[in-house]
Design a protein around this motif. Sequence first.
Motif, PDB file in Angstrom:
ATOM      1  N   SER A  87       0.816  -1.219   0.000  1.00  0.00           N
ATOM      2  CA  SER A  87       0.000   0.000   0.000  1.00  0.00           C
ATOM      3  C   SER A  87       0.845   1.262   0.000  1.00  0.00           C
ATOM      4  O   SER A  87       0.378   2.332  -0.354  1.00  0.00           O
ATOM      5  CB  SER A  87      -0.907   0.018   1.236  1.00  0.00           C
ATOM      6  OG  SER A  87      -0.144   0.299   2.397  1.00  0.00           O
ATOM      7  N   GLY A  88       2.094   1.142   0.445  1.00  0.00           N
ATOM      8  CA  GLY A  88       2.945   2.318   0.534  1.00  0.00           C
ATOM      9  C   GLY A  88       2.726   3.137   1.796  1.00  0.00           C
ATOM     10  O   GLY A  88       3.411   4.135   2.018  1.00  0.00           O
ATOM     11  N   GLN A 361      14.030   7.244  -3.353  1.00  0.00           N
ATOM     12  CA  GLN A 361      13.214   6.735  -4.449  1.00  0.00           C
ATOM     13  C   GLN A 361      14.029   5.764  -5.310  1.00  0.00           C
ATOM     14  O   GLN A 361      13.492   4.775  -5.816  1.00  0.00           O
ATOM     15  CB  GLN A 361      12.710   7.899  -5.301  1.00  0.00           C
ATOM     16  CG  GLN A 361      11.611   7.503  -6.250  1.00  0.00           C
ATOM     17  CD  GLN A 361      11.101   8.690  -7.055  1.00  0.00           C
ATOM     18  OE1 GLN A 361      11.856   9.616  -7.352  1.00  0.00           O
ATOM     19  NE2 GLN A 361       9.834   8.671  -7.396  1.00  0.00           N
ATOM     20  N   ILE A 364      14.021   2.327  -3.819  1.00  0.00           N
ATOM     21  CA  ILE A 364      12.711   1.686  -3.990  1.00  0.00           C
ATOM     22  C   ILE A 364      12.548   1.235  -5.438  1.00  0.00           C
ATOM     23  O   ILE A 364      12.044   0.153  -5.723  1.00  0.00           O
ATOM     24  CB  ILE A 364      11.586   2.665  -3.581  1.00  0.00           C
ATOM     25  CG1 ILE A 364      11.789   3.106  -2.130  1.00  0.00           C
ATOM     26  CG2 ILE A 364      10.219   2.029  -3.756  1.00  0.00           C
ATOM     27  CD1 ILE A 364      10.933   4.281  -1.705  1.00  0.00           C
ATOM     28  N   THR A 390       5.380   6.995  -7.810  1.00  0.00           N
ATOM     29  CA  THR A 390       4.153   7.180  -7.051  1.00  0.00           C
ATOM     30  C   THR A 390       4.507   7.892  -5.746  1.00  0.00           C
ATOM     31  O   THR A 390       5.661   8.227  -5.510  1.00  0.00           O
ATOM     32  CB  THR A 390       3.449   5.828  -6.796  1.00  0.00           C
ATOM     33  OG1 THR A 390       2.172   6.068  -6.198  1.00  0.00           O
ATOM     34  CG2 THR A 390       4.250   4.948  -5.854  1.00  0.00           C
ATOM     35  N   SER A 392       4.120   7.601  -1.558  1.00  0.00           N
ATOM     36  CA  SER A 392       3.645   6.818  -0.418  1.00  0.00           C
ATOM     37  C   SER A 392       3.390   7.755   0.756  1.00  0.00           C
ATOM     38  O   SER A 392       3.668   8.948   0.690  1.00  0.00           O
ATOM     39  CB  SER A 392       4.607   5.696  -0.038  1.00  0.00           C
ATOM     40  OG  SER A 392       5.918   5.921  -0.412  1.00  0.00           O
ATOM     41  N   SER A 406       7.994   7.767  -4.232  1.00  0.00           N
ATOM     42  CA  SER A 406       8.230   6.337  -4.189  1.00  0.00           C
ATOM     43  C   SER A 406       8.127   5.737  -5.583  1.00  0.00           C
ATOM     44  O   SER A 406       8.030   6.481  -6.572  1.00  0.00           O
ATOM     45  CB  SER A 406       7.225   5.699  -3.231  1.00  0.00           C
ATOM     46  OG  SER A 406       7.508   4.337  -3.024  1.00  0.00           O
ATOM     47  N   ALA A 408       6.394   2.291  -7.871  1.00  0.00           N
ATOM     48  CA  ALA A 408       5.447   1.171  -7.802  1.00  0.00           C
ATOM     49  C   ALA A 408       5.552   0.259  -9.009  1.00  0.00           C
ATOM     50  O   ALA A 408       5.914   0.695 -10.097  1.00  0.00           O
ATOM     51  CB  ALA A 408       4.018   1.706  -7.706  1.00  0.00           C
ATOM     52  N   ASP A 444       3.168  -0.472  -4.187  1.00  0.00           N
ATOM     53  CA  ASP A 444       4.180   0.516  -3.816  1.00  0.00           C
ATOM     54  C   ASP A 444       5.321  -0.236  -3.126  1.00  0.00           C
ATOM     55  O   ASP A 444       5.131  -0.862  -2.083  1.00  0.00           O
ATOM     56  CB  ASP A 444       3.550   1.547  -2.868  1.00  0.00           C
ATOM     57  CG  ASP A 444       4.488   2.699  -2.567  1.00  0.00           C
ATOM     58  OD1 ASP A 444       5.727   2.473  -2.521  1.00  0.00           O
ATOM     59  OD2 ASP A 444       4.005   3.823  -2.354  1.00  0.00           O
ATOM     60  N   ARG A 446       7.851   0.720  -1.527  1.00  0.00           N
ATOM     61  CA  ARG A 446       8.456   1.265  -0.306  1.00  0.00           C
ATOM     62  C   ARG A 446       8.231   0.330   0.879  1.00  0.00           C
ATOM     63  O   ARG A 446       9.117   0.130   1.703  1.00  0.00           O
ATOM     64  CB  ARG A 446       7.870   2.640   0.029  1.00  0.00           C
ATOM     65  CG  ARG A 446       8.390   3.184   1.376  1.00  0.00           C
ATOM     66  CD  ARG A 446       7.764   4.507   1.738  1.00  0.00           C
ATOM     67  NE  ARG A 446       8.150   5.545   0.807  1.00  0.00           N
ATOM     68  CZ  ARG A 446       9.272   6.250   0.881  1.00  0.00           C
ATOM     69  NH1 ARG A 446      10.128   6.027   1.859  1.00  0.00           N
ATOM     70  NH2 ARG A 446       9.550   7.164  -0.007  1.00  0.00           N
ATOM     71  N   THR A 447       7.021  -0.231   0.957  1.00  0.00           N
ATOM     72  CA  THR A 447       6.670  -1.003   2.145  1.00  0.00           C
ATOM     73  C   THR A 447       6.815  -2.514   1.948  1.00  0.00           C
ATOM     74  O   THR A 447       6.436  -3.293   2.813  1.00  0.00           O
ATOM     75  CB  THR A 447       5.225  -0.672   2.580  1.00  0.00           C
ATOM     76  OG1 THR A 447       4.388  -0.638   1.420  1.00  0.00           O
ATOM     77  CG2 THR A 447       5.161   0.675   3.272  1.00  0.00           C
TER      78      THR A 447
END
Length: 472
Positions: A87-88, A361, A364, A390, A392, A406, A408, A444, A446-447
């Motif tokens: 989900s980010g 970024q 990621i 994207t 986040s 971020s 995705a 996303d 990032r997470t």
Amino acid sequence: MTDQHTLLRLLPKVDESLLGLRSAVSAEIPDLVLKLAVRSVVDAERNRILAGDTSCRELSVDEWQVRFERAVVRMQGPNLKRVINGSGVVIHTNLGRSLLPPSAVTALGQAAGHYSNLEFNLETGKRGSRYSLVEEIVCDISGAEAALVVNNNAAAVLLVLETLAADKEVIVSRGQLVEIGGSFRIPDVMAKSGANMVEVGATNRTHLNDYEQAITDETSLLLKVHTSNFRIIGFTSEVPASDLVTLARQRGLAVMEDLGSGSLIDLSPYGLPKEPTVQEIVRAGVDVVTFSGDKLLGGPQAGIIVGRKKIIDRIKRNPLNRALRIDKFTLAALETILRSYYDFDTALREVPTLRLLVQTQDEIRRRARRLLRRLGGQLMGCCELGQQATMSRVGGGAMPEHGLPSWAVTLVPGSMTLAQLERGLRALDLPIVGRIENEALLLDMRTVLDQELAELAAGLVTVFGGDEGDSA
Ligand SMILES: *Cc1c(COP(=O)(O)O)cnc(C)c1O
């Protein structure tokens, strides 16, 4: 099409179905589990028929059996499951907020599986205090005179108000009467604590003399609340904590600040907004400060209270404190997390919440590329894969309007709708949570953790390969 009455009449009898199911599954599975599984499948089908679902049809004995067996498997798995967070949102309250580093997980496991000195002073051999295990570290790091830890920040706020302001007046700005996550509202918590709330100022602007004019003989506390999950922008004005402190000193009152997320590190060098740190608020002279353990701090669920010793001692003696105390697992994990803050670079490297927030970024984007490389041509023909920039979010009510640049991975399915894809990802053994944006499903990166890339790729292949099936 078979009519509703016939379909209802055709629903299998639980007892008969149980016999068939018993002979098909391991003898170790309790009868009760089988019965509950059969009942849940039949009930769900009955509800669908009654709701007029046109996809309902007559099922063969074998088809029912497959559904029952799937339900048994489902019931044997845990209800609390690991998920992959695409989900980010870093501090995602619905997905468990902060992740603990391996060192904290180890400490938690030790505390869980062994006896410990939870309330036993190893020097004197006498009873000790569970709080003393982390209190000193919290003070060292925050610069406060004393500290106390409770179950969560909502409990911390309730406990402080009940101790310092029951049957007294608490002055708070109208612009700070926030609701956090549905069930925590400052006015409601205030009412439960027995404190009388005195609202001052306007929604967008409150001035020092608003507080000053509201002070009466009944006033005990000036309260400042971090507005966390919302921002008033435009023509606004808030009174700085240091000004409230000066006023409170003149009038013999105390100042409390509920910081919400409460970061110990200024994250503005990493592209996040400048937020006052706990240390700065303590230095400004605020008498008592509360913040969460599992938001920006990145630890387990807890509420941390720091402040002047005289006040913290009063809070500790409040009988309510016993009802809100933290358990040994939390203490073990919290101590480990707090220790990493003795050196901020260590914390930024080791505390997952911080690490996820300060990623660049580029990092990621590299992770996105690794996922795409892993997938290779496996989804060819059923899904169009891509990647894009994207934004986040921090989450946890922190920095609501601030997006973090971020990257995705995007999926545009050919063989199903986006809603079906999203549902399919959630139904996996290891569920994957993404978000739908601009006609694509976004993951996303990032997470998503590096060590989750193989599982994520496998999950995506499963959804399109269909070998998991729709376990309706
Ligand atoms: C999140 C938050 C709370 C509640 O904290 P929990 O640890 O979730 O109980 C209270 N006040 C503010 C300002 C918050 O942001």
